[in-house]
Design a protein around this motif. Structure first.
Motif, short mmCIF file in Angstrom:
data_model
loop_
_atom_site.label_atom_id
_atom_site.label_comp_id
_atom_site.label_asym_id
_atom_site.label_seq_id
_atom_site.Cartn_x
_atom_site.Cartn_y
_atom_site.Cartn_z
N LYS A 4 0.89 -1.22 -0.20
CA LYS A 4 -0.48 -0.06 -0.31
C LYS A 4 0.99 1.51 -0.07
N ILE A 8 0.69 4.29 -2.81
CA ILE A 8 0.66 5.78 -2.80
C ILE A 8 2.24 6.99 -2.70
N ILE A 51 -4.93 5.65 1.24
CA ILE A 51 -5.29 6.49 0.40
C ILE A 51 -6.56 7.34 0.26
N GLU A 52 -7.26 7.24 0.98
CA GLU A 52 -8.01 8.77 1.63
C GLU A 52 -8.23 10.08 1.09
N TYR A 55 -8.05 9.71 -2.64
CA TYR A 55 -9.85 9.36 -3.24
C TYR A 55 -9.96 11.22 -3.24
N LEU A 69 -8.79 6.59 -11.08
CA LEU A 69 -8.63 5.74 -9.55
C LEU A 69 -9.16 4.11 -10.16
N TRP A 72 -5.10 3.10 -11.50
CA TRP A 72 -3.77 2.93 -10.18
C TRP A 72 -4.66 1.86 -9.07
N CYS A 73 -5.94 1.09 -9.57
CA CYS A 73 -6.71 -0.34 -9.12
C CYS A 73 -6.80 -0.11 -7.70
N LEU A 74 -8.02 1.02 -7.77
CA LEU A 74 -8.33 1.69 -6.96
C LEU A 74 -9.75 1.44 -6.88
#
Length: 74
Positions: A4, A8, A51-52, A55, A69, A72-74
């Motif tokens: 993760k 980021i 991650i938030e 977003y 998103l 980036w596979c989010l």
């Protein structure tokens, strides 16, 4: 799959690169709309810790948030 924090860091670096590309060698003058946008984006990028935050950046600054998103596979 990337860790993760690696993801980021990669996204933050990519956003900084895109911002630098947008600026080129022509830094906007203080008090202009472009200057304000540049400073807001720069501050948001520098403050990405999770991650938030990514977003939140996408919601505020990316015109096609879903595509960004998904990239980036989010």
């Amino acid at each position: 799959m990337k860790k993760k924090q690696e993801l980021i860091n990669e996204i933050r670096a990519n956003l900084q690169f895109e911002l630098d590309e947008w600026l080129g060698n022509d830094y906007p003058d203080e008090g202009t709309e472009d200057y304000d946008l540049w400073q807001r984006k720069l501050s948001s990028i520098n403050n990405i810790d999770n991650i938030e935050d990514i977003y939140a950046y996408a919601a505020e600054f990316v015109s096609d948030e879903n595509t960004f998103l998904e990239k980036w596979c989010l």
